[in-house]
Design an enzyme around this catalytic site. Structure first.
Site, PDB file in Angstrom:
ATOM      1  N   PHE A  71       6.258 -47.162 111.566  1.00  0.00           N
ATOM      2  CA  PHE A  71       6.722 -46.035 110.761  1.00  0.00           C
ATOM      3  C   PHE A  71       6.053 -45.992 109.395  1.00  0.00           C
ATOM      4  O   PHE A  71       6.365 -45.132 108.570  1.00  0.00           O
ATOM      5  CB  PHE A  71       8.252 -45.977 110.648  1.00  0.00           C
ATOM      6  CG  PHE A  71       8.929 -47.224 110.131  1.00  0.00           C
ATOM      7  CD1 PHE A  71       8.867 -47.597 108.807  1.00  0.00           C
ATOM      8  CD2 PHE A  71       9.682 -48.012 110.991  1.00  0.00           C
ATOM      9  CE1 PHE A  71       9.519 -48.722 108.325  1.00  0.00           C
ATOM     10  CE2 PHE A  71      10.350 -49.145 110.532  1.00  0.00           C
ATOM     11  CZ  PHE A  71      10.268 -49.500 109.202  1.00  0.00           C
ATOM     12  N   TYR A  72       5.097 -46.886 109.134  1.00  0.00           N
ATOM     13  CA  TYR A  72       4.266 -46.767 107.941  1.00  0.00           C
ATOM     14  C   TYR A  72       3.171 -45.752 108.247  1.00  0.00           C
ATOM     15  O   TYR A  72       2.272 -46.012 109.044  1.00  0.00           O
ATOM     16  CB  TYR A  72       3.629 -48.104 107.569  1.00  0.00           C
ATOM     17  CG  TYR A  72       4.594 -49.178 107.132  1.00  0.00           C
ATOM     18  CD1 TYR A  72       5.886 -48.877 106.716  1.00  0.00           C
ATOM     19  CD2 TYR A  72       4.207 -50.512 107.132  1.00  0.00           C
ATOM     20  CE1 TYR A  72       6.758 -49.862 106.315  1.00  0.00           C
ATOM     21  CE2 TYR A  72       5.074 -51.509 106.722  1.00  0.00           C
ATOM     22  CZ  TYR A  72       6.351 -51.190 106.323  1.00  0.00           C
ATOM     23  OH  TYR A  72       7.216 -52.179 105.921  1.00  0.00           O
ATOM     24  N   GLY A  73       3.236 -44.610 107.643  1.00  0.00           N
ATOM     25  CA  GLY A  73       2.210 -43.587 107.859  1.00  0.00           C
ATOM     26  C   GLY A  73       2.755 -42.232 108.254  1.00  0.00           C
ATOM     27  O   GLY A  73       2.438 -41.259 107.606  1.00  0.00           O
ATOM     28  N   LYS A  97       8.201 -54.231 112.457  1.00  0.00           N
ATOM     29  CA  LYS A  97       9.636 -53.998 112.347  1.00  0.00           C
ATOM     30  C   LYS A  97       9.990 -52.640 112.919  1.00  0.00           C
ATOM     31  O   LYS A  97       9.160 -51.717 112.937  1.00  0.00           O
ATOM     32  CB  LYS A  97      10.114 -54.125 110.897  1.00  0.00           C
ATOM     33  CG  LYS A  97       9.586 -53.093 109.951  1.00  0.00           C
ATOM     34  CD  LYS A  97      10.128 -53.307 108.551  1.00  0.00           C
ATOM     35  CE  LYS A  97       9.541 -54.540 107.895  1.00  0.00           C
ATOM     36  NZ  LYS A  97       8.071 -54.443 107.702  1.00  0.00           N
TER      37      LYS A  97
END
Length: 252
Positions: A71-73, A97
């Site tokens: 979910f980074y991005g 994570k």
């Protein structure tokens, strides 16, 4: 896929330890990859190629533990990791994570339903291009701190995926002592990742309990390298020296 790329330098980044009940040794200085994405951890970085090179230099400097999430991005950070390092060198441990997602307005939202967790694990597998994930941390609290409540339901889902062979080990992120105790009744927990540093000391008692029992590792892999994680913050040529200089500031 592992084994083709090699870590070319051996740097003692604050010493090393093995995650509890695993065969995964990691240097104490890890690399928090969150800021490899664009501003506000959204979209691609301004210079994708430079972000790739920064990550490659971190690993060449001796970093063998990367903290990430799909979910980074979203998706961007894992895609950079794949572009930079795949096929991954032997000994590189990627800890991801799950438990959150990004809203269209760039907000951070909880995502802990059964389907959301299954999809998150498969997103990580696909974007990292691996058959199984080294360690998956279940993110529980808010961005900066834990929040009370049972974690039995989401952790049970991840334990099922572990039995299916999609996850090798499970950890926790932003949890309370009560949640850790609950989790250990469901599955083996190899690490806890909470916000902790010289400014944020709310977990002093929690960490002392870890030390007394010596059964888990409590860590914050972004403690000393957060400002180094973005290609906008540091040039490649300065990264290795900066990592080595800050290694002594990273502690467990």
């Amino acid at each position: 896929m592992r084994g083709k790329n090699q870590m070319t330098k051996q740097t003692n980044l604050g010493g090393s330890f093995t995650l509890a009940n695993t065969s995964l040794p990691v240097n104490r200085m890890g690399y928090g990859a969150m800021q490899l994405a664009g501003p506000h951890v959204w979209g691609p970085p301004r210079d994708f190629d430079e972000a790739v090179r920064v990550l490659q230099e971190a690993v060449e400097a001796g970093v063998n533990h990367i903290d990430t999430s799909d979910f980074y991005g979203p998706h961007v950070t894992n895609q950079i990791i794949k572009q930079a390092l795949h096929p991954y060198p032997d000994g590189l441990v990627i800890v991801t994570k799950v438990g959150a997602r990004r809203g269209a307005d760039k907000s951070w939202l909880h995502a802990r339903s059964r389907q959301e967790l299954i999809e998150a694990v498969h997103d990580n597998l696909r974007n990292l291009a691996v058959d199984n994930l080294d360690v998956v941390n279940l993110g529980v609290g808010d961005v900066m701190q834990p929040s009370e409540g049972s974690i039995e339901e989401p952790l049970t889902v991840l334990a099922e995926l572990k039995r299916q062979g999609l996850i090798r080990h499970l950890g926790l992120s932003r949890v309370t002592p009560h949640q850790l105790a609950e989790a250990q009744k469901i599955s083996q927990i190899v690490c806890v990742q909470n916000l902790y540093n010289v400014v944020h000391r709310n977990d002093d008692g929690f960490i002392l309990d870890f030390i007394k029992r010596s059964v888990l590792h409590f860590y914050s892999p972004v403690l000393a390298v957060l400002a180094l994680a973005s290609s906008a913050c540091v040039s490649r040529g300065k990264l290795a020296a900066a990592i080595a200089r800050r290694a002594s500031a990273c502690f467990l």
